[in-house]
Motif scaffolding. Structure first.
Motif, PDB file in Angstrom:
ATOM      1  N   ARG A 183       3.432 -37.369  -0.300  1.00 58.70           N
ATOM      2  CA  ARG A 183       3.252 -38.622  -1.039  1.00 58.70           C
ATOM      3  C   ARG A 183       2.038 -38.550  -1.955  1.00 58.70           C
ATOM      4  NH1 ARG A 183       3.330 -42.280   4.256  1.00 58.70           N
ATOM      5  NH2 ARG A 183       2.094 -40.473   4.853  1.00 58.70           N
ATOM      6  N   VAL A 194      10.415 -42.460   0.326  1.00 55.81           N
ATOM      7  CA  VAL A 194       9.917 -41.733   1.499  1.00 55.81           C
ATOM      8  C   VAL A 194      11.105 -41.308   2.372  1.00 55.81           C
ATOM      9  CG1 VAL A 194       8.166 -41.677   3.295  1.00 55.81           C
ATOM     10  CG2 VAL A 194       7.946 -43.301   1.415  1.00 55.81           C
ATOM     11  N   LEU A 244      10.146 -39.215  -2.898  1.00 56.68           N
ATOM     12  CA  LEU A 244       8.856 -39.825  -2.600  1.00 56.68           C
ATOM     13  C   LEU A 244       8.867 -41.330  -2.824  1.00 56.68           C
ATOM     14  CD1 LEU A 244       6.593 -37.103  -4.261  1.00 56.68           C
ATOM     15  CD2 LEU A 244       7.194 -37.339  -1.847  1.00 56.68           C
ATOM     16  N   GLU A 245       9.728 -41.798  -3.714  1.00 57.27           N
ATOM     17  CA  GLU A 245       9.785 -43.231  -3.989  1.00 57.27           C
ATOM     18  C   GLU A 245      10.255 -44.008  -2.764  1.00 57.27           C
ATOM     19  OE1 GLU A 245      12.682 -45.766  -6.739  1.00 57.27           O
ATOM     20  OE2 GLU A 245      11.214 -44.600  -7.898  1.00 57.27           O
ATOM     21  N   LYS A 296       1.771 -38.671  -6.174  1.00 57.78           N
ATOM     22  CA  LYS A 296       0.849 -39.483  -6.992  1.00 57.78           C
ATOM     23  C   LYS A 296       0.042 -38.599  -7.932  1.00 57.78           C
ATOM     24  CE  LYS A 296       0.331 -43.114  -3.490  1.00 57.78           C
ATOM     25  NZ  LYS A 296      -0.610 -43.774  -2.540  1.00 57.78           N
TER      26      LYS A 296
END
Length: 631
Positions: free
Chosen positions: A246, A281, A278-279, A250
């Motif tokens: 994560r 998870v 990742l958006e 970013k």
């Protein structure tokens, strides 16, 4: 199962399936109760891609796990030995939703009708209700299977409505949690980073494989215009670190990451690869791969193919074609790397398939040129048959892309071995290396040129550079042994080839160069043993001729002459190099016949003639005037 939206639900909850696994499920259910052959299933699921049966077996296994099959428990899919698979669960088709009920192990009724009564009609063990079929929107037709395997699964209207309601809730949930669009399609992942895989082996070779796979994956994913792929130079900084995907997302501003673990077991490489959204998870996909080190290119091809299928990208026809052409190109390179007759022919087929899809694919033309070059080297084609085809392909590649390092390398090989144009050879090799400094074959074949023109130190340096770039390649390692031998460094050649044979006793190039080095040191028994072993492994006329020369120089005239007869008979089946026949006559002390065969080698533009001046086998001819004329 909702075939229109490609959703499988269990008790209202979505069951995650990869696209290919879902395709297998649909195909089996469409033919419920009937055996679907393995070849038919592979053609249906992978219509434009060649896959091995192991891929199908692995995906069927994943499907069974997703459906909840277990030993002694519910069974959905039956394996029919040597034929294929059959879907054996009961099915009911209703308004576009297909519900499946597993067939308990051993549940075929004694009457042989699969739950039907004596008249063949469904036994009324439940209250009779209306039968429901596929709607037109599914593009499927209900096909009742054999009575012994398929029974109509009947439900009450209340049960059906409850299930339909659960399906709606599940679809809404998928929309909310996975970001499906209003049109019912999931949002595409448009940015991705391939993180360094965790190396669980901890050796230098595994580190090289890790870099190779990461580089290839990034190159492969970069073929998609819609997808932003983080460059390798950026992600390399994460090697050896404890990574929170994560945070990486970013830092790099990407929607998804590819992570994985790598372990080497002897000549097998095991990889676990995962695609993480990742958006949300969420792990979108994960797969385990086992490949031989010699097929390391195919690992990358398998992983990239599976990632493509899970990125949810809407590719246009041309983009799909380019990706498929690239996959075929990788298969071609893997086949070419094997350096066997069958492998080279396979490589030609794969490269031609890639060109058929994308006629402007420069790399595929370069691959085609390399295959024809090697077919000449290994005696499968005469120089006059192979080199013109190789030259045509290399020239075509450069017409498309003049900065194609692989094509410049291929053309340099032809200029050296066929055109005998040393100035152009040097220029093409240097151009290739300038364009792509890490392209190993350019350094390998450049070293062959340098040793032929007696620039020995430079030749050894280039051969060492080849081995540095391809530390797992026995071709690159054995080539250094060859350069050592031609440079007069026989002890180093012996040491180098022995190292290779400890790892791969079947490496016939290492046997060849080790035998030659032994012979140069007067160790004839050892040389003969290596050539005999190499001949058993390869069946190569070149290895047979070397054995004949070893017999000759060791004083075994009878066996040497027997080899000459064998080569004469072999000429009707495959190409026999006149240069290698001349070598046997040199060993026998018959210089007249040796020069006769060398003159024939000149007429045929034999590829080994370029080594004549530095080849120790022909040292005894140096004082003869004819030798100078040949040079």
């Amino acid at each position: 199962m909702n075939t229109a939206d490609r959703v499988l639900l269990r008790e209202g909850e979505p069951v995650p399936l990869t696209p290919k696994v879902f395709d297998i499920l649909i195909t089996l259910v469409e033919n419920s109760g009937q055996v679907v052959g393995k070849d038919d299933l592979m053609k249906k699921v992978w219509p434009t891609t060649f896959v091995e049966e192991g891929n199908l077996t692995q995906n069927v296994s994943l499907l069974r796990k997703a459906l909840g099959e277990s030993a002694g428990g519910a069974q959905f899919i039956e394996t029919v030995p040597r034929r294929g698979y059959r879907f054996v669960a009961d099915i009911n088709v209703s308004h576009g939703l297909q519900h499946v009920r597993p067939l308990p192990t051993g549940s075929i009724e004694a009457n042989g009708n699969g739950g039907n009564g004596a008249n063949g009609k469904p036994a009324e063990t439940n209250p009779p209700v209306e039968e429901v079929y596929f709607s037109k929107a599914t593009d499927l037709v209900a096909q009742p299977g054999p009575p012994s395997r398929v029974a109509v699964f009947q439900k009450s209207r209340v049960a059906y409505l409850a299930t339909a309601a659960l399906a709606v809730v599940a679809v809404v949930g998928l929309f909310y949690f996975t970001g499906w669009s209003k049109a019912g399609e999931p949002n595409a992942i448009q940015s991705i980073a391939v993180l360094p895989f965790i190396d669980e082996s901890g050796d230098a070779d595994s580190e090289y494989i890790n870099d190779k796979i990461a580089e290839s994956l990034i190159n492969s994913l970069s073929k998609i215009p819609q997808l932003r792929v983080v460059p390798r130079s950026v992600v390399a900084g994460y090697r050896g670190q404890r990574i929170d995907p994560r945070q990486v997302g970013k830092d790099l501003n990407v929607r998804a990451v590819v992570t994985g673990r790598l372990r080497r077991h002897g000549d097998i490489i095991s990889i676990q690869a995962d695609l993480i959204d990742l958006e949300n998870v969420a792990q979108l996909w994960g797969q385990h791969y086992d490949h031989k080190l010699s097929d390391v290119i195919l690992v990358q091809e398998d992983i990239s193919r599976d990632i493509f299928e899970n990125l949810r990208l809407k590719l246009n026809v041309e983009e799909k074609k380019k990706i498929e052409a690239y996959r075929l190109y990788l298969k071609g390179r893997n086949a070419w790397n094997k350096r066997t007759s069958d492998g080279l022919q396979q490589g030609i087929e794969f490269f031609n398939q890639a060109i058929a899809i994308d006629p402007d694919y420069a790399e595929a033309y370069a691959g085609l040129a390399d295959c024809y070059n090697m077919l000449v080297v290994y005696g499968r084609l005469q120089p006059k048959e192979g080199f013109p085809q190789a030259k045509e392909a290399a020239t075509k590649a450069l017409d498309i892309d003049e900065n194609q390092a692989e094509a410049h390398t291929s053309l340099a090989f032809i200029k050296f071995r066929w055109d005998w144009d040393r100035a152009e050879t040097e220029r093409e090799f240097q151009t290739a290396i300038r364009i792509k400094p890490a392209y190993a074959p350019a350094h390998q074949w450049y070293s062959s040129y340098l040793v032929a023109v007696e620039r020995f130190d430079e030749a050894i340096a280039e051969a060492k550079r080849t081995e540095e770039l391809e530390p797992l390649s026995f071709v690159a390692s054995s080539h250094l042994g060859w350069i050592y031998y031609l440079s007069g460094k026989n002890d180093l050649a012996i040491e180098q080839c022995k190292k290779i044979l400890e790892l791969d006793p079947s490496s016939f190039p290492a046997r060849r160069y080790l035998g030659l080095a032994y012979e140069a040191k007067g160790m004839y028994a050892e040389a003969i043993n290596e050539f005999q072993t190499g001949l058993k492994v390869s069946g190569s006329p070149l290895m047979l001729a070397l054995l004949g020369h070893a017999y000759a120089v060791s004083g075994n005239k009878t066996e040497a002459e027997k080899v000459l007869k064998d080569l004469e008979q072999l000429q009707s089946q495959r190409y026999v190099s006149p240069y290698t026949v001349a070598a046997i006559y040199v060993g026998l002390g018959d210089q007249e016949q040796a020069f006769t065969w060398l003159e024939r080698a000149v007429e045929e533009r034999d590829i080994w003639l370029m080594n004549l001046k530095v080849d120790p086998v022909f040292a005894k001819l140096h004082s003869n005037r004819k030798f100078g004329d040949l040079l």
